[in-house]
Structure formats: structure tokens, C-alpha cells
Design a protein around this motif. Sequence first.
Motif, PDB file in Angstrom:
ATOM      1  N   MET A 100       0.815  -1.193  -0.126  1.00 17.13           N
ATOM      2  CA  MET A 100      -0.176  -0.516   0.431  1.00 17.13           C
ATOM      3  C   MET A 100       0.572   0.927  -0.213  1.00 17.13           C
ATOM      4  SD  MET A 100      -3.150  -0.898   2.941  1.00 17.13           S
ATOM      5  CE  MET A 100      -2.410  -0.670   3.822  1.00 17.13           C
ATOM      6  N   LYS A 101       2.351   1.099   0.984  1.00 18.16           N
ATOM      7  CA  LYS A 101       2.785   2.348   1.008  1.00 18.16           C
ATOM      8  C   LYS A 101       3.689   2.918  -0.162  1.00 18.16           C
ATOM      9  CE  LYS A 101       6.458   0.116   2.860  1.00 18.16           C
ATOM     10  NZ  LYS A 101       7.576  -0.012   4.318  1.00 18.16           N
ATOM     11  N   ASP A 102       3.612   1.560  -1.567  1.00 12.96           N
ATOM     12  CA  ASP A 102       4.223   2.779  -2.380  1.00 12.96           C
ATOM     13  C   ASP A 102       3.329   2.504  -4.079  1.00 12.96           C
ATOM     14  OD1 ASP A 102       6.739   1.765  -1.286  1.00 12.96           O
ATOM     15  OD2 ASP A 102       6.327  -0.295  -1.540  1.00 12.96           O
ATOM     16  N   GLU A 103       1.762   2.668  -3.891  1.00 16.38           N
ATOM     17  CA  GLU A 103       1.000   2.507  -4.427  1.00 16.38           C
ATOM     18  C   GLU A 103       0.323   4.176  -4.873  1.00 16.38           C
ATOM     19  OE1 GLU A 103       0.505   0.621  -6.527  1.00 16.38           O
ATOM     20  OE2 GLU A 103       1.925  -0.760  -6.224  1.00 16.38           O
ATOM     21  N   GLY A 104       0.574   4.807  -3.821  1.00 14.29           N
ATOM     22  CA  GLY A 104      -0.151   6.022  -3.724  1.00 14.29           C
ATOM     23  C   GLY A 104      -1.731   5.899  -2.908  1.00 14.29           C
ATOM     24  N   ILE A 105      -1.829   5.009  -2.240  1.00 15.67           N
ATOM     25  CA  ILE A 105      -3.072   4.721  -1.959  1.00 15.67           C
ATOM     26  C   ILE A 105      -3.375   6.067  -0.569  1.00 15.67           C
ATOM     27  CG2 ILE A 105      -5.292   3.353   0.189  1.00 15.67           C
ATOM     28  CD1 ILE A 105      -3.979   1.835  -2.283  1.00 15.67           C
ATOM     29  N   LYS A 106      -4.147   7.283  -0.333  1.00 19.47           N
ATOM     30  CA  LYS A 106      -5.019   8.060   0.786  1.00 19.47           C
ATOM     31  C   LYS A 106      -5.647   7.153   1.776  1.00 19.47           C
ATOM     32  CE  LYS A 106      -2.555  10.706  -1.907  1.00 19.47           C
ATOM     33  NZ  LYS A 106      -1.081  10.951  -1.805  1.00 19.47           N
ATOM     34  N   ASN A 107      -6.657   6.649   1.133  1.00 19.07           N
ATOM     35  CA  ASN A 107      -8.063   6.613   1.716  1.00 19.07           C
ATOM     36  C   ASN A 107      -7.950   4.867   1.920  1.00 19.07           C
ATOM     37  OD1 ASN A 107     -10.371   5.949   3.837  1.00 19.07           O
ATOM     38  ND2 ASN A 107     -10.483   8.072   3.414  1.00 19.07           N
ATOM     39  N   VAL A 108      -7.600   3.952   2.582  1.00 16.32           N
ATOM     40  CA  VAL A 108      -7.964   2.586   3.244  1.00 16.32           C
ATOM     41  C   VAL A 108      -8.944   2.505   4.704  1.00 16.32           C
ATOM     42  CG1 VAL A 108      -7.421   0.265   3.800  1.00 16.32           C
ATOM     43  CG2 VAL A 108      -5.710   2.150   3.098  1.00 16.32           C
ATOM     44  N   LYS A 109     -10.176   1.358   3.375  1.00 16.18           N
ATOM     45  CA  LYS A 109     -11.477   1.391   4.276  1.00 16.18           C
ATOM     46  C   LYS A 109     -11.117   0.213   4.997  1.00 16.18           C
ATOM     47  CE  LYS A 109     -13.900   4.115   1.818  1.00 16.18           C
ATOM     48  NZ  LYS A 109     -13.738   5.876   2.586  1.00 16.18           N
ATOM     49  N   VAL A 110     -11.145  -0.551   5.846  1.00 11.33           N
ATOM     50  CA  VAL A 110     -11.396  -1.937   6.594  1.00 11.33           C
ATOM     51  C   VAL A 110     -12.222  -2.474   7.121  1.00 11.33           C
ATOM     52  CG1 VAL A 110      -9.523  -3.298   7.648  1.00 11.33           C
ATOM     53  CG2 VAL A 110      -8.873  -0.984   7.755  1.00 11.33           C
ATOM     54  N   SER A 111     -12.693  -3.437   7.359  1.00 12.25           N
ATOM     55  CA  SER A 111     -14.108  -3.656   7.579  1.00 12.25           C
ATOM     56  C   SER A 111     -13.453  -5.465   8.512  1.00 12.25           C
ATOM     57  CB  SER A 111     -14.751  -4.751   6.641  1.00 12.25           C
ATOM     58  OG  SER A 111     -15.632  -4.952   6.907  1.00 12.25           O
ATOM     59  N   TYR A 112     -13.967  -5.327   9.654  1.00  6.29           N
ATOM     60  CA  TYR A 112     -13.434  -6.555  10.476  1.00  6.29           C
ATOM     61  C   TYR A 112     -14.408  -6.907  11.673  1.00  6.29           C
ATOM     62  CZ  TYR A 112     -10.250  -9.094  13.076  1.00  6.29           C
ATOM     63  OH  TYR A 112      -9.123 -10.231  14.224  1.00  6.29           O
ATOM     64  N   ASP A 113     -15.025  -7.652  12.184  1.00  4.59           N
ATOM     65  CA  ASP A 113     -15.900  -8.073  12.990  1.00  4.59           C
ATOM     66  C   ASP A 113     -15.500  -7.608  14.174  1.00  4.59           C
ATOM     67  OD1 ASP A 113     -16.373  -9.940  11.113  1.00  4.59           O
ATOM     68  OD2 ASP A 113     -15.731 -11.583  12.633  1.00  4.59           O
ATOM     69  N   ILE A 114     -14.515  -7.518  14.686  1.00  9.78           N
ATOM     70  CA  ILE A 114     -13.853  -6.613  16.365  1.00  9.78           C
ATOM     71  C   ILE A 114     -13.473  -4.819  16.030  1.00  9.78           C
ATOM     72  CG2 ILE A 114     -14.970  -8.419  17.664  1.00  9.78           C
ATOM     73  CD1 ILE A 114     -10.983  -8.788  17.740  1.00  9.78           C
ATOM     74  N   ALA A 115     -13.681  -4.592  14.885  1.00 13.75           N
ATOM     75  CA  ALA A 115     -12.932  -3.443  14.314  1.00 13.75           C
ATOM     76  C   ALA A 115     -12.366  -2.588  15.312  1.00 13.75           C
ATOM     77  CB  ALA A 115     -12.824  -2.766  12.521  1.00 13.75           C
ATOM     78  N   CYS A 116     -13.452  -2.787  16.225  1.00 13.89           N
ATOM     79  CA  CYS A 116     -13.830  -0.589  17.338  1.00 13.89           C
ATOM     80  C   CYS A 116     -12.594  -1.636  18.506  1.00 13.89           C
ATOM     81  CB  CYS A 116     -14.931  -0.982  18.394  1.00 13.89           C
ATOM     82  SG  CYS A 116     -15.306  -2.736  18.358  1.00 13.89           S
ATOM     83  N   ARG A 117     -12.313  -2.358  18.412  1.00  8.68           N
ATOM     84  CA  ARG A 117     -11.062  -3.083  19.267  1.00  8.68           C
ATOM     85  C   ARG A 117      -9.941  -2.752  18.508  1.00  8.68           C
ATOM     86  NH1 ARG A 117     -12.568  -1.456  23.918  1.00  8.68           N
ATOM     87  NH2 ARG A 117     -12.784  -2.646  25.237  1.00  8.68           N
ATOM     88  N   TRP A 118      -9.846  -4.158  17.118  1.00 10.77           N
ATOM     89  CA  TRP A 118      -8.438  -3.554  16.590  1.00 10.77           C
ATOM     90  C   TRP A 118      -8.539  -2.937  16.479  1.00 10.77           C
ATOM     91  CZ3 TRP A 118      -7.971  -3.172  11.545  1.00 10.77           C
ATOM     92  CH2 TRP A 118      -6.779  -3.411  11.562  1.00 10.77           C
ATOM     93  N   SER A 119      -8.474  -2.016  15.742  1.00 10.38           N
ATOM     94  CA  SER A 119      -8.114  -0.691  15.734  1.00 10.38           C
ATOM     95  C   SER A 119      -7.635   0.394  16.997  1.00 10.38           C
ATOM     96  CB  SER A 119      -9.466  -0.021  14.692  1.00 10.38           C
ATOM     97  OG  SER A 119     -10.061   0.839  15.937  1.00 10.38           O
ATOM     98  N   ILE A 120      -7.697  -0.035  18.156  1.00 15.08           N
ATOM     99  CA  ILE A 120      -7.033   0.653  19.079  1.00 15.08           C
ATOM    100  C   ILE A 120      -5.798   0.128  19.095  1.00 15.08           C
ATOM    101  CG2 ILE A 120      -6.800   0.795  21.753  1.00 15.08           C
ATOM    102  CD1 ILE A 120     -10.014   0.184  21.490  1.00 15.08           C
ATOM    103  N   LYS A 121      -5.186   1.446  18.732  1.00 12.89           N
ATOM    104  CA  LYS A 121      -3.793   1.173  19.658  1.00 12.89           C
ATOM    105  C   LYS A 121      -2.297   0.662  18.658  1.00 12.89           C
ATOM    106  CE  LYS A 121      -3.337   2.268  24.233  1.00 12.89           C
ATOM    107  NZ  LYS A 121      -2.954   1.689  25.247  1.00 12.89           N
ATOM    108  N   LEU A 122      -3.544   0.779  17.251  1.00 11.73           N
ATOM    109  CA  LEU A 122      -2.700  -0.702  15.696  1.00 11.73           C
ATOM    110  C   LEU A 122      -1.355   0.675  15.354  1.00 11.73           C
ATOM    111  CD1 LEU A 122      -3.625  -2.030  13.665  1.00 11.73           C
ATOM    112  CD2 LEU A 122      -4.565  -0.673  11.706  1.00 11.73           C
ATOM    113  N   PHE A 123      -1.603   1.439  15.347  1.00 15.73           N
ATOM    114  CA  PHE A 123      -0.350   2.176  14.732  1.00 15.73           C
ATOM    115  C   PHE A 123       1.017   2.060  15.541  1.00 15.73           C
ATOM    116  CE2 PHE A 123      -2.378   3.706  11.565  1.00 15.73           C
ATOM    117  CZ  PHE A 123      -1.886   3.703  10.706  1.00 15.73           C
TER     118      PHE A 123
END
Length: 127
Positions: A1-24
Motif C-alpha cells: 500500500m505504501k508504494d501505491e499512492g493510496i490515500k484512504n483505506v477502509k477496513v472491515s473487521y468483526d472487531i474493528a472497534c477493538r482491533w483499531s485501538i493502538k494499531l499503529f
Amino acid sequence: MKDEGIKNVKVSYDIACRWSIKLFQRIQSYSDELQIPEDKFSLEYFIPKFHLPVHRPSCHTRYSFNYRPGVGRTHGENIESGWAHTNPAAISTREMGAGAQHSALDGHWGGWNWRKIVGFGKCLHVT
């Protein structure tokens, strides 16, 4: 993704509310080639429509496909629709070595994806 110039990524995941916390923060522990520059694009998190009702009410609007621009009428469940056909493959590959198992499952999923792509013509054909 980082070499493709993508600006916005949409992630669908059953537990996105928990998984996204402190992802980076978690990503920083990955090897250099898997590092994702947080400032180069944005991530938007969604919970698939079938899974959303069992979440807290605070998740319903924040992670719903219904209230976010750029996703159309997506339900976010497509990734799971293919699991049923995997059961027979699991049975036939469970005693294989890792390399053979990987190759067999890769072929199985490749065939599944090919059938989906070929089937697009039936769905997208305009008369």
C-alpha cells in the motif's frame, strides 16, 4: 500500500472497534518492510453489517457502513462468504506438511477467486 499512492483505506473487521485501538503502536513492532507510515494515508474502520448488532450502541454509528461516505451499500461480509467451501479443503490438507498444505490451499483459493472473477460477467452484464 505504501508504494501505491493510496490515500484512504477502509477496513472491515468483526472487531474493528477493538482491533483499531493502538494499531499503529502495534505496527511499530513489525519488521521494516511491514511498517505503514501513519501520516501517508488514513484508515477508516467498519464493522460488517451482520456483526454490528451485537456490538455496543456506541459502535453502531461510529463503525456502520450506513453512515459513512465512500462505501456505497457495502455490507462488509464478503470476505466471510467463502469460508464454507474451505471445510472440505481443510479436511484434505490437515495431514500435509506445511509446504504442501500452503500450495494446496493457495490453489484452492486461487480457483475460488477465478470462479468469482469469471462470474462477474453474469452480474455486471448489461443488456
